[in-house]
Design an enzyme around this catalytic site. Structure first.
Site, mmCIF file in Angstrom:
data_model
loop_
_atom_site.group_PDB
_atom_site.id
_atom_site.type_symbol
_atom_site.label_atom_id
_atom_site.label_comp_id
_atom_site.label_asym_id
_atom_site.label_seq_id
_atom_site.Cartn_x
_atom_site.Cartn_y
_atom_site.Cartn_z
ATOM 1 N N ASP A 72 0.856 -1.188 0.000
ATOM 2 C CA ASP A 72 0.000 0.000 0.000
ATOM 3 C C ASP A 72 0.890 1.236 0.000
ATOM 4 O O ASP A 72 1.641 1.468 0.940
ATOM 5 C CB ASP A 72 -0.895 -0.010 1.241
ATOM 6 N N ASP A 103 -2.707 2.359 -6.563
ATOM 7 C CA ASP A 103 -1.625 2.497 -5.585
ATOM 8 C C ASP A 103 -1.535 1.344 -4.586
ATOM 9 O O ASP A 103 -0.879 1.465 -3.559
ATOM 10 C CB ASP A 103 -1.770 3.818 -4.828
ATOM 11 N N GLU A 104 -2.179 0.226 -4.876
ATOM 12 C CA GLU A 104 -2.038 -0.915 -3.968
ATOM 13 C C GLU A 104 -2.272 -2.222 -4.713
ATOM 14 O O GLU A 104 -2.941 -2.271 -5.744
ATOM 15 C CB GLU A 104 -3.001 -0.814 -2.781
#
Length: 414
Positions: free
Chosen positions: A12, A108-109
């Site tokens: 993350d 983004d993860e």
């Protein structure tokens, strides 16, 4: 490898958009910065902010004027989507150097499964190496959770931010996970938490010990699944193709007589939109794409679709998109059947709404959208949110959500 436990990472990126801006402009490092659109307008709102800004009380969805009052030295920059997509691609490229089993969850993860790789015998050191490379090569901080399944890995990555690495083992659940409030459990939003609390369940531990029959009666099949997760049971595998899986929810209606009456046909669409909306909400999913079907009196059938800029589960958004398609493609001839189908479904927890920074005040008045907006931003503060406009890309094949859709389409082509 029967019987062998999996080694799952959840990566993350910390304050992703703000971190990308600091990587692009080193002069911003260590300063309170925020990403927001329409930065000169009082009604612009904060999309995400650096940890320095958070320490001063600045929060996601906060109006810029209020953030400036709390932190007069706050530096506000507009979002740069191309920049974020580029950084995200580089991030996932690094992850794939360690394993092919990388499942993007958002821009983004993502999850990694390193079980059957040479890295499995040094999981913590591998996480340190990944984190260090992301920091050195991309100048981006991250937190990593390590666990035997995806759910626990996600919970672990949230435990230490920024730049944390956390291992969460099943035997540690009673001491580490169970004392947490039920609202902090991944997969449980505000509304679900409110329902669960009616059973006297206040913590994740309470849920782990909860009555399965009562949970199923209250939440349907999702109830026992949530109890399993609370007990560290989550068999879902890391699947690089999961983001592209095709699912749909639809309804159609055959008219009692062929009709070319606009008001009557609008009424049919209104009922269909309500039905599709209710089914989406029961399943706790949202549609990224909408199809309509028009069958004429001569049995000629026309199907048209549009990609939604934001995932939708509300009747008015579904109705708006359906009527736009119908108005454009109906040839004025009598109609025998109409249908609406929502496709490319995403779970509400993973539905990232792109922020219309020029109409936030209007958007904020909209329930239950406003509640969900707060929920998403509390859990995924780095994501943009925008009220349900539509992008007129008929017959487009893109998938994903908001500008994440473009990123995932590029990922699929790699």
């Amino acid at each position: 490898m029967a019987g062998k436990g999996r080694i799952i990472f959840h990566i993350d990126m910390n304050s992703f958009y703000a971190s990308v801006e600091m990587a692009y402009d080193p002069s911003l490092r260590g300063k309170p910065i925020a990403v927001a659109g329409n930065v000169k307008e009082r009604k612009g709102i904060i999309v995400t902010c650096s940890y320095e800004a958070r320490a001063r009380g600045v929060k996601t969805t906060m109006p810029v004027w209020r953030a400036k009052r709390l932190c007069p030295e706050l530096i506000v920059v507009p979002p740069n989507f191309d920049r974020y997509r580029s950084s995200s691609k580089e991030m996932f490229s690094i992850l794939r150097e360690y394993t092919d089993l990388v499942e993007p969850v958002s821009i983004d993860e993502g999850y990694m499964d390193i079980t059957d790789t040479p890295h499995s015998h040094r999981a913590y050191e591998t996480a340190e190496d990944i984190q260090a490379r992301l920091q050195k090569e991309l100048l981006l901080p991250s937190s990593i959770g390590i666990a035997p399944n995806k759910f626990l890995a996600k919970m672990a990555s949230d435990m230490k931010k920024p730049l944390g690495i956390t291992i969460l083992r099943k035997r540690e659940l009673p001491d580490v996970l169970w004392p947490l409030p039920i609202e902090e459990m991944h997969g449980i939003g505000t509304k679900t938490a409110e329902k669960i609390k009616t059973l006297g369940i206040k913590t994740i531990g309470d849920l782990a010990k909860g009555d399965e029959h009562a949970l199923k009666t209250l939440l349907g099949i999702n109830g026992p699944r949530l109890k399993d997760k609370a007990n560290g049971i989550h068999p879902a595998e890391v699947n690089p193709e999961r983001i592209y899986e095709f699912k749909s929810v639809g309804n159609s209606s055959t008219l009692s007589h062929d009709s070319a009456d606009w008001d009557e046909l609008t009424g049919v669409f209104d009922r269909l939109a309500l039905s599709v909306s209710e089914r989406l909400q029961r399943k706790e999913v949202m549609a990224c794409r909408l199809f309509i079907m028009i069958r004429y009196a001569d049995w000629k059938t026309v199907t048209r679709s549009m990609t939604l800029s934001n995932p939708a589960d509300q009747k008015k958004d579904i109705m708006e998109a359906a009527m736009e398609l119908f108005d454009k493609h109906w040839n004025q001839n009598p109609v025998r059947l109409l249908g609406i189908t929502g496709t490319e479904l995403v779970e509400k927890q993973q539905a990232y709404k792109q922020l219309d920074l020029f109409s936030f005040k209007e958007d904020a008045k909209d329930e239950p959208i406003f509640q969900m907006m707060n929920e998403l931003n509390e859990k995924y503060g780095q994501n943009l949110i925008r009220k349900g406009a539509v992008i007129k890309k008929e017959e487009s094949k893109t998938r994903g959500t908001s500008f994440n859709r473009d990123f995932f389409q590029d990922e699929k082509k790699r």
